[in-house]
Scaffold this motif. Structure first.
Motif, PDB file in Angstrom:
ATOM      1  N   ILE A 113       0.841  -1.206   0.000  1.00 48.50           N
ATOM      2  CA  ILE A 113       0.000   0.000   0.000  1.00 48.50           C
ATOM      3  C   ILE A 113       0.874   1.254   0.000  1.00 48.50           C
ATOM      4  CG2 ILE A 113      -1.902   1.200   1.164  1.00 48.50           C
ATOM      5  CD1 ILE A 113      -2.448  -1.383   2.752  1.00 48.50           C
ATOM      6  N   VAL A 114       0.815   2.015  -1.073  1.00 49.38           N
ATOM      7  CA  VAL A 114       1.467   3.336  -1.114  1.00 49.38           C
ATOM      8  C   VAL A 114       0.566   4.261  -1.928  1.00 49.38           C
ATOM      9  CG1 VAL A 114       3.886   2.564  -0.924  1.00 49.38           C
ATOM     10  CG2 VAL A 114       2.836   2.732  -3.175  1.00 49.38           C
ATOM     11  N   GLY A 115       0.749   5.565  -1.748  1.00 49.92           N
ATOM     12  CA  GLY A 115      -0.111   6.468  -2.516  1.00 49.92           C
ATOM     13  C   GLY A 115       0.365   7.896  -2.431  1.00 49.92           C
ATOM     14  N   GLY A 116      -0.467   8.779  -2.960  1.00 45.48           N
ATOM     15  CA  GLY A 116      -0.140  10.196  -2.941  1.00 45.48           C
ATOM     16  C   GLY A 116      -0.396  10.803  -1.569  1.00 45.48           C
ATOM     17  N   LEU A 117       0.134  12.003  -1.371  1.00 44.21           N
ATOM     18  CA  LEU A 117      -0.124  12.767  -0.138  1.00 44.21           C
ATOM     19  C   LEU A 117      -1.203  13.785  -0.477  1.00 44.21           C
ATOM     20  CD1 LEU A 117       3.619  13.271   0.845  1.00 44.21           C
ATOM     21  CD2 LEU A 117       2.085  11.413   1.448  1.00 44.21           C
ATOM     22  N   HIS A 118      -2.415  13.385  -0.166  1.00 44.60           N
ATOM     23  CA  HIS A 118      -3.580  14.170  -0.579  1.00 44.60           C
ATOM     24  C   HIS A 118      -3.703  15.458   0.252  1.00 44.60           C
ATOM     25  CE1 HIS A 118      -7.730  15.226  -1.344  1.00 44.60           C
ATOM     26  NE2 HIS A 118      -7.758  14.327  -2.322  1.00 44.60           N
ATOM     27  N   HIS A 119      -3.934  16.579  -0.436  1.00 46.72           N
ATOM     28  CA  HIS A 119      -3.997  17.886   0.230  1.00 46.72           C
ATOM     29  C   HIS A 119      -5.047  17.946   1.338  1.00 46.72           C
ATOM     30  CE1 HIS A 119      -2.696  18.161  -3.898  1.00 46.72           C
ATOM     31  NE2 HIS A 119      -2.335  19.414  -3.787  1.00 46.72           N
ATOM     32  N   GLN A 120      -6.147  17.185   1.167  1.00 50.57           N
ATOM     33  CA  GLN A 120      -7.273  17.359   2.099  1.00 50.57           C
ATOM     34  C   GLN A 120      -7.513  16.153   3.012  1.00 50.57           C
ATOM     35  OE1 GLN A 120     -10.227  18.246  -0.832  1.00 50.57           O
ATOM     36  NE2 GLN A 120      -9.708  20.424  -0.891  1.00 50.57           N
ATOM     37  N   LYS A 121      -6.633  15.180   2.971  1.00 47.67           N
ATOM     38  CA  LYS A 121      -6.813  13.998   3.835  1.00 47.67           C
ATOM     39  C   LYS A 121      -5.881  14.106   5.041  1.00 47.67           C
ATOM     40  CE  LYS A 121      -9.821  11.915   1.336  1.00 47.67           C
ATOM     41  NZ  LYS A 121     -11.218  11.954   1.826  1.00 47.67           N
ATOM     42  N   ASP A 122      -6.468  13.876   6.224  1.00 49.71           N
ATOM     43  CA  ASP A 122      -5.619  13.982   7.405  1.00 49.71           C
ATOM     44  C   ASP A 122      -4.997  12.620   7.715  1.00 49.71           C
ATOM     45  OD1 ASP A 122      -7.712  12.576   8.449  1.00 49.71           O
ATOM     46  OD2 ASP A 122      -8.480  14.210   9.702  1.00 49.71           O
ATOM     47  N   TYR A 123      -4.128  12.611   8.719  1.00 50.77           N
ATOM     48  CA  TYR A 123      -3.421  11.380   9.104  1.00 50.77           C
ATOM     49  C   TYR A 123      -4.404  10.252   9.427  1.00 50.77           C
ATOM     50  CZ  TYR A 123      -1.181   8.265  12.498  1.00 50.77           C
ATOM     51  OH  TYR A 123      -0.758   7.178  13.197  1.00 50.77           O
ATOM     52  N   CYS A 154       3.955  12.941  10.213  1.00 50.72           N
ATOM     53  CA  CYS A 154       4.599  13.677  11.327  1.00 50.72           C
ATOM     54  C   CYS A 154       4.365  15.176  11.132  1.00 50.72           C
ATOM     55  CB  CYS A 154       6.104  13.398  11.371  1.00 50.72           C
ATOM     56  SG  CYS A 154       6.495  11.698  11.796  1.00 50.72           S
ATOM     57  N   HIS A 155       4.475  15.620   9.884  1.00 48.99           N
ATOM     58  CA  HIS A 155       4.255  17.037   9.584  1.00 48.99           C
ATOM     59  C   HIS A 155       2.805  17.441   9.889  1.00 48.99           C
ATOM     60  CE1 HIS A 155       4.095  20.705   7.170  1.00 48.99           C
ATOM     61  NE2 HIS A 155       3.074  20.182   6.528  1.00 48.99           N
ATOM     62  N   LEU A 156       1.858  16.578   9.519  1.00 49.31           N
ATOM     63  CA  LEU A 156       0.437  16.901   9.732  1.00 49.31           C
ATOM     64  C   LEU A 156       0.075  16.916  11.210  1.00 49.31           C
ATOM     65  CD1 LEU A 156      -1.373  14.712   7.001  1.00 49.31           C
ATOM     66  CD2 LEU A 156      -1.036  17.185   6.965  1.00 49.31           C
ATOM     67  N   THR A 157       0.633  15.995  11.960  1.00 52.50           N
ATOM     68  CA  THR A 157       0.199  15.817  13.358  1.00 52.50           C
ATOM     69  C   THR A 157       1.138  16.464  14.371  1.00 52.50           C
ATOM     70  OG1 THR A 157       1.465  13.779  13.489  1.00 52.50           O
ATOM     71  CG2 THR A 157      -0.844  13.555  12.853  1.00 52.50           C
ATOM     72  N   LYS A 158       2.333  16.860  13.900  1.00 53.55           N
ATOM     73  CA  LYS A 158       3.377  17.402  14.809  1.00 53.55           C
ATOM     74  C   LYS A 158       3.784  16.356  15.848  1.00 53.55           C
ATOM     75  CE  LYS A 158       2.884  21.427  12.784  1.00 53.55           C
ATOM     76  NZ  LYS A 158       2.929  21.003  11.387  1.00 53.55           N
ATOM     77  N   ARG A 159       3.612  15.070  15.497  1.00 53.18           N
ATOM     78  CA  ARG A 159       4.017  13.993  16.412  1.00 53.18           C
ATOM     79  C   ARG A 159       5.332  13.386  15.940  1.00 53.18           C
ATOM     80  NH1 ARG A 159      -1.258  10.422  16.465  1.00 53.18           N
ATOM     81  NH2 ARG A 159       0.167   8.920  17.375  1.00 53.18           N
ATOM     82  N   SER A 160       5.953  12.577  16.808  1.00 50.26           N
ATOM     83  CA  SER A 160       7.266  12.029  16.460  1.00 50.26           C
ATOM     84  C   SER A 160       7.117  10.814  15.533  1.00 50.26           C
ATOM     85  CB  SER A 160       8.003  11.608  17.727  1.00 50.26           C
ATOM     86  OG  SER A 160       7.391  10.451  18.267  1.00 50.26           O
ATOM     87  N   ILE A 161       8.213  10.504  14.868  1.00 54.22           N
ATOM     88  CA  ILE A 161       8.260   9.333  13.973  1.00 54.22           C
ATOM     89  C   ILE A 161       7.921   8.072  14.772  1.00 54.22           C
ATOM     90  CG2 ILE A 161       9.856   7.881  12.653  1.00 54.22           C
ATOM     91  CD1 ILE A 161      11.473  10.473  12.033  1.00 54.22           C
ATOM     92  N   ARG A 162       8.539   7.951  15.947  1.00 52.92           N
ATOM     93  CA  ARG A 162       8.346   6.749  16.766  1.00 52.92           C
ATOM     94  C   ARG A 162       6.879   6.569  17.150  1.00 52.92           C
ATOM     95  NH1 ARG A 162      12.027   3.604  19.395  1.00 52.92           N
ATOM     96  NH2 ARG A 162      13.627   4.993  18.594  1.00 52.92           N
TER      97      ARG A 162
END
Ligand code: V47
Length: 377
Positions: A113-123, A154-162
């Motif tokens: 499963i891989v895909g685009g980073l959709h402008h309007q879809k959240d994590y 991580c960018h959307l949620t401001k959470r860590s990778i881990r």
């Protein structure tokens, strides 16, 4: 009269036969097209057979690309679409679950499963894909989201990778695919995909995944604007992380398909280039157990030949592949198990169905189970 001196593989042969590691300078020298390709192949084959004997692996798998809408504009990508483009799509939960059902009914052990980073879809939209598929089809291994997506989450949620990886694992993520690696060297990366996860982030995400017990794959996109130095640098960086964690399972060299991309004036890599890349990868990545000849992008004939140039895996039956087919791949969209087994047998190898984590798959009636781990030597 001055005679041209044909470069020799003798010093490399001695090291490979003795099981010694090649230096970066030795690795870079192997890209010289004057070096005999078949001799290079024989050396790679020696390593391949030391690690995997005469076995050649395949799996039964299905692809899922939930959306092609993407905020990024990588120059090599023909798959992505703008938000308002006609060819842009987003799959619903029902469509995603139907794909899961189809996969299971076709005997798939894995969904890629891989895909685009959709402008309007959240994590949560991406997390939910893993959750609903895993809840409905727990035996289906979900190999999902590259560091490009993880970095976006991580960018959307401001959470860590881990934190993100741990939550995805808890929801049913089985492993990470190898994509998003492209070429690590900034001289190239900054030109072909300047905005997405950079090399440091790519490696941090794989390192963290390995620390959390998730295995992963690695790729290299070759045959565009990179050169021998960049490809060598790419392989050496992967070898270093593998020394540290041992978490990579397989390396997949990906031949660039130029059609419908912003690099459409570049010629597609030849079969000789693909076989050379496979062989050099096998020789340099001495700490990777497996090398995949992804038939979708190499073409069936070159993938079959690659089983004698270092590769021990043909990937899978694959259904619903879009990324390469949008970029002009002329391979079929699916191969049957009988066809894959025939290709492997006619290459003189013994076919073995594996699961994503390289256990032998045993089929019984309509079902299957994972048996022993296929140990590389
Ligand atoms: O990162 C995109 C490549 C990758 C093109 O882990 C292109 O088992 C060539 O990573 N021409 C995604 N390549 C695919 C991928 C993959 C494939 C199969 C198995 C596994 C695995 C991983 O595809 C991208 C990019 O490097 N890609 N566009 C193109 N036009």
């Amino acid at each position: 009269m001055i005679r041209a001196v044909t470069p020799s593989l003798e010093p490399i042969r001695e090291k490979v036969e003795a099981g010694e590691r090649l230096t970066a300078a030795e690795a870079e020298s192997l890209w010289d097209p004057a070096l005999d390709l078949h001799e290079l192949g024989q050396l790679a084959n020696l390593v391949r057979e030391r690690k995997n004997g005469n076995l050649a692996y395949y799996n039964i798998n299905t692809h899922l690309n939930p959306t092609n809408v993407c905020v990024y504009r990588c120059t090599f990508c023909a798959f992505r679409a703008d938000l308002r483009e006609d060819r842009g799509y987003v799959m619903s939960d029902e469509q995603i679950l139907a794909r899961g059902r189809e996969a299971v009914e076709a005997g798939s052990t894995e969904m890629h499963i891989v895909g685009g980073l959709h402008h309007q879809k959240d994590y949560d939209w991406y997390l939910n894909i893993i959750r609903i598929l895993h809840d409905a089809y727990p035996a289906l291994h979900l190999k999902a989201w590259t560091p490009v997506e993880i970095n976006w989450f991580c960018h959307l949620t401001k959470r860590s990778i881990r934190d993100i990886l741990a939550e995805l694992k808890d929801a049913g993520l089985g492993s990470l695919p190898g994509g998003g690696a492209e070429i690590f060297h900034p001289e190239v990366r900054d030109k072909i995909c300047e905005h997405k996860a950079d090399t440091k982030e790519w490696f941090t995400i794989h390192r963290t995944a390995h620390e959390l017990g998730l295995r992963s794959n690695a790729t290299m996109l070759y045959g565009h604007i990179e050169n021998a130095y960049h490809r060598t640098d790419h392989l050496i960086r992967l070898r270093e992380l593998q020394d540290e964690t041992g978490g990579f399972q397989t390396f997949i060299p990906l031949a660039f398909h130029p059609e419908n991309t912003r690099l459409a004036d570049i010629a597609k890599p030849s079969a000789a280039m693909s076989l050379r890349t496979m062989a050099i990868s096998r020789l340099v990545l001495d700490n990777f157990d497996h090398l995949k000849a992804y038939w979708i992008m190499l073409g069936i004939g070159t993938a079959q030949a690659a089983l004698a140039y270092g590769a021990d895996d043909l990937d899978g039956t694959v259904r619903h592949e879009l990324i390469y087919h949008d970029a002009g791949a002329t391979t079929p969209e699916i191969l049957s198990v009988d066809e894959i087994q025939r290709l492997i047998r006619e290459a003189g190898r013994e076919p073995v169905e594996r699961d994503t984590l390289y256990h032998r798959v045993v089929r019984e009636g309509d079902g299957w189970r994972s048996a022993e781990r296929l140990q590389a030597g």
